[in-house]
Design a protein around this motif. Sequence first.
Motif, PDB file in Angstrom:
ATOM      1  N   SER A   1      -2.957   2.770  -4.253  1.00  0.00           N
ATOM      2  CA  SER A   1      -2.277   3.611  -5.248  1.00  0.00           C
ATOM      3  C   SER A   1      -1.365   2.770  -6.123  1.00  0.00           C
ATOM      4  N   LEU A   2      -1.474   2.944  -7.428  1.00  0.00           N
ATOM      5  CA  LEU A   2      -0.730   2.116  -8.368  1.00  0.00           C
ATOM      6  C   LEU A   2       0.471   2.870  -8.931  1.00  0.00           C
ATOM      7  N   PRO A   3       1.701   2.421  -8.636  1.00  0.00           N
ATOM      8  CA  PRO A   3       2.885   3.055  -9.232  1.00  0.00           C
ATOM      9  C   PRO A   3       2.948   2.769 -10.733  1.00  0.00           C
TER      10      PRO A   3
ATOM     11  N   LYS B   1      -1.088  10.343  -4.125  1.00  0.00           N
ATOM     12  CA  LYS B   1      -1.975  10.257  -5.288  1.00  0.00           C
ATOM     13  C   LYS B   1      -3.429  10.336  -4.848  1.00  0.00           C
TER      14      LYS B   1
ATOM     15  N   ASP C   1       0.873  -1.175   0.000  1.00  0.00           N
ATOM     16  CA  ASP C   1       0.000   0.000   0.000  1.00  0.00           C
ATOM     17  C   ASP C   1       0.910   1.224   0.000  1.00  0.00           C
ATOM     18  N   PRO C   2       1.262   1.764  -1.170  1.00  0.00           N
ATOM     19  CA  PRO C   2       2.309   2.791  -1.249  1.00  0.00           C
ATOM     20  C   PRO C   2       1.899   4.137  -0.650  1.00  0.00           C
TER      21      PRO C   2
ATOM     22  N   ILE D   1      -1.181  -4.945  -5.098  1.00  0.00           N
ATOM     23  CA  ILE D   1      -1.135  -3.538  -4.725  1.00  0.00           C
ATOM     24  C   ILE D   1      -2.526  -3.052  -4.336  1.00  0.00           C
TER      25      ILE D   1
ATOM     26  N   THR E   1       8.334   2.490  -6.997  1.00  0.00           N
ATOM     27  CA  THR E   1       8.525   1.814  -8.277  1.00  0.00           C
ATOM     28  C   THR E   1       9.742   0.893  -8.269  1.00  0.00           C
TER      29      THR E   1
ATOM     30  N   ASP F   1       3.959   6.859  -1.266  1.00  0.00           N
ATOM     31  CA  ASP F   1       4.303   7.635  -2.454  1.00  0.00           C
ATOM     32  C   ASP F   1       4.571   6.645  -3.586  1.00  0.00           C
ATOM     33  N   PRO F   2       3.610   6.464  -4.495  1.00  0.00           N
ATOM     34  CA  PRO F   2       3.775   5.450  -5.549  1.00  0.00           C
ATOM     35  C   PRO F   2       5.056   5.614  -6.357  1.00  0.00           C
TER      36      PRO F   2
ATOM     37  N   TYR G   1       2.405  -6.170 -11.826  1.00  0.00           N
ATOM     38  CA  TYR G   1       1.696  -6.520 -10.606  1.00  0.00           C
ATOM     39  C   TYR G   1       0.707  -7.623 -10.917  1.00  0.00           C
TER      40      TYR G   1
END
Length: 344
Positions: A141-143, A187, A115-116, A138, A123, A118-119, A148
């Motif tokens: 938020s998706l980097p 995000k 669970d990022p 994930i 990375t 800061d995506p 994935y």
Amino acid sequence: MTNHARTQNRFRRAAAGLALTGALAIAAAGCASGGSASAGAAAESDGSGIEGKRISYISFGQQYEFIVGLTTTLEDKLTEAGATVTTLDGKSDPNLQTTQVQDALAQQPDALIIDPVDPALMTAAIQKANQQGVPVFIVESLPEGVDYTSFVGYDNVAAGALGAQTLAAAINDEGTVLQLQGGEASKQANERKEGFDAEMEDHPNIEVRDLKTEWTAENANTMVLDAFTTDPGIAGIWSHNDEMIRGAVEALRHLGKTAVAGEDGHVVIVGHDGTPLALNRIREGVQDATVVYDAIEMGSLTADNIIAFFAGEDFPEDTIIDPFIADSSNVDDDSLWGNLPALN
């Protein structure tokens, strides 16, 4: 059946100790960043099932009630299925999360849940997991630029728009409102602001003032106090999470602005998440509404995907959950994740 009704049915099964299903009416969308196809990933699984698998979960930060609800659901469902889950508290620190992913990968887990915070900063860590062949699940938020196995997200833009609509209606489309923002690098926060601002363009008699409160109640307390000292006539507050409202309410109490909903002088407050404290504030008339971000649903769908992956079954690669409003009309509904007995 409506989205909300489906959520109600699933939550009641969870409260009874049964498995939550993934049948919420959701929007599945292809992600521009690209990811491993879920059907292909399932076919690559050894099909032996999840029992005995070791799963590392890098959480956003356990200081938030939403994350506690999400984590509780993930841990309970995966543990019940036979997996071992190791949860690491990201503490809202992207640099800490990067180190945690590296440490987790050194233990060679069977899967990662991330669970990022800061995506963009996540990375490289996820790419390392890709190189090791560790499936990555994930949430939130998706980097960009990563592979994935599944992503379970949430329509933050729609949530911001819903918050704006609710607040505008409550103040009769006129007045000054404060927007308490999440982290500048987040995000989720940027998308909630995008949705809120776009909707407010249709309400020209409302002035929006942004406060960079960075998710915390402490910042909200100081900045809301300053804002109302300068302009005591502010009509309402929209907050990117319910946690910051705790600080905003303390600021209003300090200023003697304690009128509850329906009373003259009441400051309309609309939050986000649907936390237990937010629901209690709605019952008390202190907070007017919250945009519900279903922590139970997000955790359940993610767990379902992981279980399906290890069973060699198909599952959606991308799932987006829709927001809805909780207010005085439905605050006691046991479908709301903030009413989960374990969290109260």
